[in-house]
Write an enzyme that holds these catalytic residues in place. Structure first.
Site, mmCIF file in Angstrom:
data_model
loop_
_atom_site.group_PDB
_atom_site.id
_atom_site.type_symbol
_atom_site.label_atom_id
_atom_site.label_comp_id
_atom_site.label_asym_id
_atom_site.label_seq_id
_atom_site.Cartn_x
_atom_site.Cartn_y
_atom_site.Cartn_z
ATOM 1 N N TRP A 47 0.790 -1.230 0.000
ATOM 2 C CA TRP A 47 0.000 0.000 0.000
ATOM 3 C C TRP A 47 0.826 1.286 0.000
ATOM 4 O O TRP A 47 0.266 2.368 -0.156
ATOM 5 C CB TRP A 47 -0.928 0.027 1.230
ATOM 6 C CG TRP A 47 -0.250 -0.375 2.513
ATOM 7 C CD1 TRP A 47 -0.297 -1.611 3.090
ATOM 8 C CD2 TRP A 47 0.592 0.423 3.344
ATOM 9 N NE1 TRP A 47 0.463 -1.618 4.235
ATOM 10 C CE2 TRP A 47 1.022 -0.377 4.420
ATOM 11 C CE3 TRP A 47 1.037 1.759 3.296
ATOM 12 C CZ2 TRP A 47 1.873 0.089 5.426
ATOM 13 C CZ3 TRP A 47 1.880 2.222 4.301
ATOM 14 C CH2 TRP A 47 2.290 1.391 5.347
ATOM 15 N N ALA A 89 -3.045 -6.270 -6.169
ATOM 16 C CA ALA A 89 -2.515 -5.056 -5.558
ATOM 17 C C ALA A 89 -3.167 -4.863 -4.196
ATOM 18 O O ALA A 89 -4.074 -5.609 -3.805
ATOM 19 C CB ALA A 89 -2.781 -3.871 -6.472
ATOM 20 N N GLU A 112 10.883 -8.605 -2.023
ATOM 21 C CA GLU A 112 11.361 -7.254 -1.703
ATOM 22 C C GLU A 112 10.719 -6.907 -0.367
ATOM 23 O O GLU A 112 9.554 -6.540 -0.304
ATOM 24 C CB GLU A 112 10.919 -6.310 -2.836
ATOM 25 C CG GLU A 112 11.788 -5.096 -2.978
ATOM 26 C CD GLU A 112 11.290 -3.977 -2.090
ATOM 27 O OE1 GLU A 112 11.663 -3.984 -0.890
ATOM 28 O OE2 GLU A 112 10.530 -3.132 -2.570
ATOM 29 N N LEU A 113 11.492 -7.083 0.714
ATOM 30 C CA LEU A 113 10.897 -7.045 2.047
ATOM 31 C C LEU A 113 11.346 -5.803 2.825
ATOM 32 O O LEU A 113 11.774 -4.822 2.250
ATOM 33 C CB LEU A 113 11.232 -8.352 2.778
ATOM 34 C CG LEU A 113 10.856 -9.619 1.973
ATOM 35 C CD1 LEU A 113 11.258 -10.867 2.701
ATOM 36 C CD2 LEU A 113 9.379 -9.662 1.617
ATOM 37 N N CYS A 116 10.348 1.220 2.434
ATOM 38 C CA CYS A 116 11.265 0.161 2.895
ATOM 39 C C CYS A 116 12.710 0.656 2.932
ATOM 40 O O CYS A 116 13.529 0.114 3.667
ATOM 41 C CB CYS A 116 11.121 -1.069 2.017
ATOM 42 S SG CYS A 116 11.202 -0.694 0.280
ATOM 43 N N GLU A 166 11.725 -2.596 12.152
ATOM 44 C CA GLU A 166 11.489 -1.494 11.213
ATOM 45 C C GLU A 166 10.303 -0.646 11.689
ATOM 46 O O GLU A 166 9.196 -1.171 11.847
ATOM 47 C CB GLU A 166 11.160 -2.132 9.864
ATOM 48 C CG GLU A 166 10.877 -1.177 8.763
ATOM 49 C CD GLU A 166 10.493 -1.900 7.473
ATOM 50 O OE1 GLU A 166 9.927 -3.007 7.545
ATOM 51 O OE2 GLU A 166 10.758 -1.344 6.400
HETATM 52 P P1 NAD Z 1 1.421 -6.746 7.092
HETATM 53 O O1 NAD Z 1 2.554 -7.642 7.385
HETATM 54 O O2 NAD Z 1 0.108 -7.019 7.751
HETATM 55 O O3 NAD Z 1 1.102 -6.734 5.530
HETATM 56 C C1 NAD Z 1 2.066 -6.365 4.578
HETATM 57 C C2 NAD Z 1 1.449 -6.562 3.209
HETATM 58 O O4 NAD Z 1 1.296 -7.939 2.951
HETATM 59 C C3 NAD Z 1 0.049 -5.973 3.047
HETATM 60 O O5 NAD Z 1 -0.022 -5.386 1.753
HETATM 61 C C4 NAD Z 1 -0.895 -7.157 3.148
HETATM 62 O O6 NAD Z 1 -2.083 -7.026 2.388
HETATM 63 C C5 NAD Z 1 -0.049 -8.259 2.583
HETATM 64 N N1 NAD Z 1 -0.337 -9.575 3.136
HETATM 65 C C6 NAD Z 1 -0.538 -9.919 4.422
HETATM 66 N N2 NAD Z 1 -0.732 -11.252 4.532
HETATM 67 C C7 NAD Z 1 -0.649 -11.757 3.282
HETATM 68 C C8 NAD Z 1 -0.738 -13.072 2.716
HETATM 69 N N3 NAD Z 1 -0.925 -14.163 3.466
HETATM 70 N N4 NAD Z 1 -0.597 -13.197 1.382
HETATM 71 C C9 NAD Z 1 -0.382 -12.112 0.601
HETATM 72 N N5 NAD Z 1 -0.279 -10.869 1.064
HETATM 73 C C10 NAD Z 1 -0.400 -10.694 2.381
HETATM 74 O O7 NAD Z 1 1.889 -5.293 7.437
HETATM 75 P P2 NAD Z 1 1.222 -3.883 7.244
HETATM 76 O O8 NAD Z 1 0.700 -3.380 8.541
HETATM 77 O O9 NAD Z 1 0.307 -3.823 6.076
HETATM 78 O O10 NAD Z 1 2.522 -3.093 6.849
HETATM 79 C C11 NAD Z 1 3.522 -2.878 7.797
HETATM 80 C C12 NAD Z 1 4.743 -3.684 7.525
HETATM 81 O O11 NAD Z 1 4.772 -4.148 6.211
HETATM 82 C C13 NAD Z 1 5.942 -2.774 7.674
HETATM 83 O O12 NAD Z 1 6.522 -2.940 8.921
HETATM 84 C C14 NAD Z 1 6.855 -3.149 6.563
HETATM 85 O O13 NAD Z 1 7.854 -4.023 7.024
HETATM 86 C C15 NAD Z 1 6.033 -3.927 5.624
HETATM 87 N N6 NAD Z 1 5.868 -3.269 4.329
HETATM 88 C C16 NAD Z 1 6.929 -3.265 3.526
HETATM 89 C C17 NAD Z 1 6.834 -2.678 2.300
HETATM 90 C C18 NAD Z 1 8.010 -2.640 1.383
HETATM 91 O O14 NAD Z 1 8.049 -1.794 0.518
HETATM 92 N N7 NAD Z 1 8.939 -3.579 1.505
HETATM 93 C C19 NAD Z 1 5.641 -2.097 1.909
HETATM 94 C C20 NAD Z 1 4.545 -2.123 2.762
HETATM 95 C C21 NAD Z 1 4.663 -2.743 3.989
#
Ligand code: NAD
Length: 510
Positions: free
Chosen positions: A181, A206, A280-281, A314, A411
């Site tokens: 997002w 997405a 890409e984490l 990230c 993070e």
């Molecule tokens: P989250 O771990 O709940 O979700 C991260 C993303 O993964 C979301 O888009 C979510 O829809 C997706 N997701 C969750 N479970 C999934 C599954 N089983 N299968 C497929 N997709 C799934 O975290 P959040 O609260 O949305 O975001 C915060 C954390 O996410 C941050 O601490 C950061 O590390 C990470 N993040 C990283 C990036 C990046 O550019 N690397 C981008 C957004 C979020």
């Protein structure tokens, strides 16, 4: 006659002006949404499909602006069949024709960028100027990848005639992409551009929280004339969709951007199918600041860099490791810049930082800050939510953060900076490498010797010296350690979407 009504309304456009905090009214946001936010659909095999789903929330107001459609199982089945058909057509199309269609899609996005930027700000919160830059970056990536797709050369390996060895680079097949997002158009944009440039079709799931960026991206590809089935867009329950796509016999590669725990879960599912992944984490980017730089100017650059996308990046610079000889001046300047940032609704004039994207991030900020101060960190700036509408948070600076604070290890993914002292650049390198992350790192130094040391010793996929841009379209971007593997961008990015096939040919049967 004086138009009193419109005069009064215009006076209430910005209802809350408190120091550097500027807000639109909720009604004004609703008007922008009505005018610009797209009617969201799934896009499968060229067909625009309506379904019931979840509300999309504007982080500046906390109010719903639209509904994102959720795919049914039948939709998912249709999407993989479409990608299978799309792959046959797209992979056999000439690279020159593919390039033309991709460039046309980028032109369409450029033409629509003013409107799309409004939608991105509505759903994600970043200032409109940053939304425009994001769209521009997405276009640059599409254009660069489109051209590079014409240069996915193979090799001829010398051998004893009549035997020949030829290495072909072929598109890997239909790709399943899962994007987050924080960059609603750039993150899916990278995945779709890489896949298409290599000759692959794609099913893009997405983010349900910021769906308009991806919707506009896929719409542009269709309007450019990319055949139906080549780019498919779905939304839904993330865990259900990822499991379906990974287990499908049709998908050949999984690309994910998101958190480390989710990345590990998806990589394990893909391993069960022996499918390659691009991961890409998360990151926890260190910024190593040497003693001979101008601490005031460098700190200003760093504080502005930290505020980009409210720190939800990230590669956001997070751990500032500053030589103790310049530490105090660096910290003062960083705090001054942090306190002077103009925070507010992304539609306000001159806004530098918008809200965080959702309530999860707001709560996470408070938990990190409370934990760090309880353990002895000094709160040098910010530390609080702003107002009670939407998800605004002050730019926060924590100084002298101890190693056992959660934020020193996890993070923060928000507007939170750690500024700690180091005794030397050797010390800084050791601290930088201590965490299991390895995505981006930054350094400021005027010493060529130190820069070389950093280039070889800092453990990260990307290191930027004396600036804060982690990657551009033509350079490979990605992590090491728990930050993931595989690359997006550059020739290395396209390689991830291809397979290598060796043809060994005895050219005579006698
Ligand atoms: P989250 O771990 O709940 O979700 C991260 C993303 O993964 C979301 O888009 C979510 O829809 C997706 N997701 C969750 N479970 C999934 C599954 N089983 N299968 C497929 N997709 C799934 O975290 P959040 O609260 O949305 O975001 C915060 C954390 O996410 C941050 O601490 C950061 O590390 C990470 N993040 C990283 C990036 C990046 O550019 N690397 C981008 C957004 C979020």
């Amino acid at each position: 006659m004086i138009p009193w009504r419109s005069l009064i309304e215009s006076c209430f456009f910005y209802t809350h002006i408190d120091g550097m905090f500027v807000m639109n009214t909720s009604q004004e946001n609703k008007n922008i949404a009505k005018r610009y936010y797209p009617d969201l659909k799934l896009i499968i095999d060229g067909e625009y499909i309506s379904r019931d789903g979840n509300p999309v929330i504007n982080p500046s107001t906390g109010e719903a602006i639209a509904e994102v459609p959720f795919a049914t199982i039948a939709d998912l089945e249709k999407s993989v069949d479409a990608a299978s058909k799309g792959f046959l057509e797209w992979s056999e199309m000439s690279p020159a024709k593919r390039e033309g269609l991709m460039r046309d899609a980028a032109s369409i996005l450029r033409d629509r960028s003013d409107e799309i930027a409004q939608s991105i700000t509505l759903e994600q919160g970043k200032p409109v100027a940053q939304s425009k830059v994001e769209i521009q970056r997405a276009c640059e990536i599409i254009e660069w990848d489109a051209s590079e797709g014409r240069r996915t050369y193979g090799r001829v390996i010398p051998s004893q005639m009549p035997l020949t060895h030829t290495v072909l680079r072929k598109p890997i097949g239909p790709v399943a992409a899962l994007s987050p997002w924080n960059f609603p158009i750039n993150s899916p944009g990278r995945k779709v551009a890489g896949a298409l440039a290599a000759g692959c079709s794609i099913i893009l799931k997405a983010s349900e929280e910021t769906p308009a960026g991806a919707f506009e991206l896929v719409r542009a590809y269709h309007d450019a004339g990319v055949p139906p089935g080549v780019v498919n867009l779905i939304f839904g329950v993330p865990a259900e969709i990822s499991e379906f796509l990974i287990n499908s016999d049709i998908t050949r590669l999984i690309t994910f951007t998101g958190s480390i725990p989710v990345g590990k879960h998806l990589a394990a599912l893909a391993a069960g199918q022996m499918k390659p992944t691009i991961m890409e984490l998360g990151g926890h980017a260190p910024v190593l600041v040497d003693e001979a730089v101008d601490p005031v100017e460098v700190a200003k650059t760093c504080a502005i860099g930290k505020s980009r996308n409210a720190g939800q990046v990230c590669v956001s610079p997070t751990r500032f490791l500053v030589h103790n000889r310049i530490y105090d001046r660096f910290l003062d300047s960083f705090v001054e810049q942090a306190n002077s940032l103009k925070v507010g609704d992304g539609f306000g004039d001159g806004i530098e930082m918008g809200p965080v994207a959702n309530e999860r991030r707001l709560n996470a900020m408070q938990e990190f800050i409370n934990d760090a101060t309880d353990k002895g960190a000094t709160l040098s700036a910010g530390g609080h939510q702003i107002g009670n509408q939407g998800y605004f948070h002050e730019m926060t600076v924590l100084a002298d953060v101890p190693d056992n604070a959660r934020v020193a290890n996890e993070e923060p993914f928000g507007p939170l900076a750690i500024v700690n002292k180091v005794a030397s650049m050797d010390d800084a390198i050791n601290v930088a490498n201590k965490l299991p992350y390895g995505l981006a790192a930054y350094a400021f130094t005027n010493s060529a010797y130190v820069a070389e040391q950093l280039a070889h010793r800092v453990e990260s996929g990307n290191l930027s010296i004396n600036h804060l841009v982690a990657s551009v379209a033509e350079t490979p971007f990605g992590g090491i350690k728990e930050s993931g593997y595989g690359r997006e961008g550059g020739t290395e990015g396209l390689d991830c979407y291809t397979i290598v096939k060796n043809i060994s040919h005895l050219t005579s049967t006698v």
